[in-house]
Design an enzyme around this catalytic site. Structure first.
Site, PDB file in Angstrom:
ATOM      1  N   GLU A  27     -16.009  63.809 -25.065  1.00 49.14           N
ATOM      2  CA  GLU A  27     -15.564  62.732 -24.177  1.00 49.14           C
ATOM      3  C   GLU A  27     -15.773  63.065 -22.694  1.00 49.14           C
ATOM      4  OE1 GLU A  27     -11.539  61.724 -25.345  1.00 49.14           O
ATOM      5  OE2 GLU A  27     -12.263  60.657 -27.127  1.00 49.14           O
ATOM      6  N   VAL A  87     -13.253  64.300 -36.138  1.00 46.19           N
ATOM      7  CA  VAL A  87     -14.035  64.939 -37.200  1.00 46.19           C
ATOM      8  C   VAL A  87     -15.096  65.771 -36.491  1.00 46.19           C
ATOM      9  CG1 VAL A  87     -15.604  64.582 -39.156  1.00 46.19           C
ATOM     10  CG2 VAL A  87     -13.613  63.080 -38.864  1.00 46.19           C
ATOM     11  N   TYR A 131     -14.120  51.452 -36.382  1.00 46.50           N
ATOM     12  CA  TYR A 131     -12.895  50.642 -36.393  1.00 46.50           C
ATOM     13  C   TYR A 131     -13.164  49.185 -36.733  1.00 46.50           C
ATOM     14  CZ  TYR A 131     -10.732  54.744 -34.277  1.00 46.50           C
ATOM     15  OH  TYR A 131     -10.275  56.008 -34.030  1.00 46.50           O
TER      16      TYR A 131
END
Length: 149
Positions: A27, A87, A131
């Protein structure tokens, strides 16, 4: 491959922090992980835990986890807040994320939460697409806010 989903235990904490750091690098925010191991362990396994987690083991090695806490909505009541679903890079696309997320849904139902809430970075297309498979709603109306004290 032998995959097992189980509740996290105190002994998993060093590996969980490794994965948290891996996520922070992904990130582009590696410098933002400042939690100490002591605080992390106490927060999850002390007298008053504030987070709970499930881990995904592949061949005996923790390769992912999902951490949540209880969020209270004045409109909806208790909801699960998914803090992180991680993950390892080498295990992405092998079904671990789905197994973890499905376990969260089971947990939310068993604990009588009325939903699950989380955030996803707008540029994280793989996560967004994941999602969407769960028919998640995305709310562009709210702006995230925080302060450091």
């Amino acid at each position: 491959m032998d995959i097992k989903i189980r509740r996290a235990v105190k002994e998993d904490c060093p590996r969980l922090l490794e994965l948290i750091n891996e996520l922070a690098v992904y990130e582009k925010a590696a410098h933002e992980v400042t939690v100490s191991m002591e605080h992390f362990v106490e927060s999850g396994f002390g007298n008053q835990p504030v987070w709970w987690a499930f881990v995904a083991e592949a061949n005996g090695q923790v390769e992912g986890f999902a951490m949540y806490y209880i969020r209270y909505s004045t409109w909806k009541g208790q909801r699960m807040y998914l803090e992180d679903l991680i993950v390892t890079e080498k295990m992405r696309g092998k079904g671990l994320g789905k197994l973890l997320f499905d376990q969260l849904i089971v947990e939310a139902k068993e604990r009588n939460f009325n939903g699950i809430t989380w955030q996803v970075l707008e540029w994280n297309e793989p996560a967004i697409n994941f999602y969407k498979k769960y028919k998640a709603s995305f709310d562009p109306e709210w702006i995230n806010c925080s302060i450091t004290v």
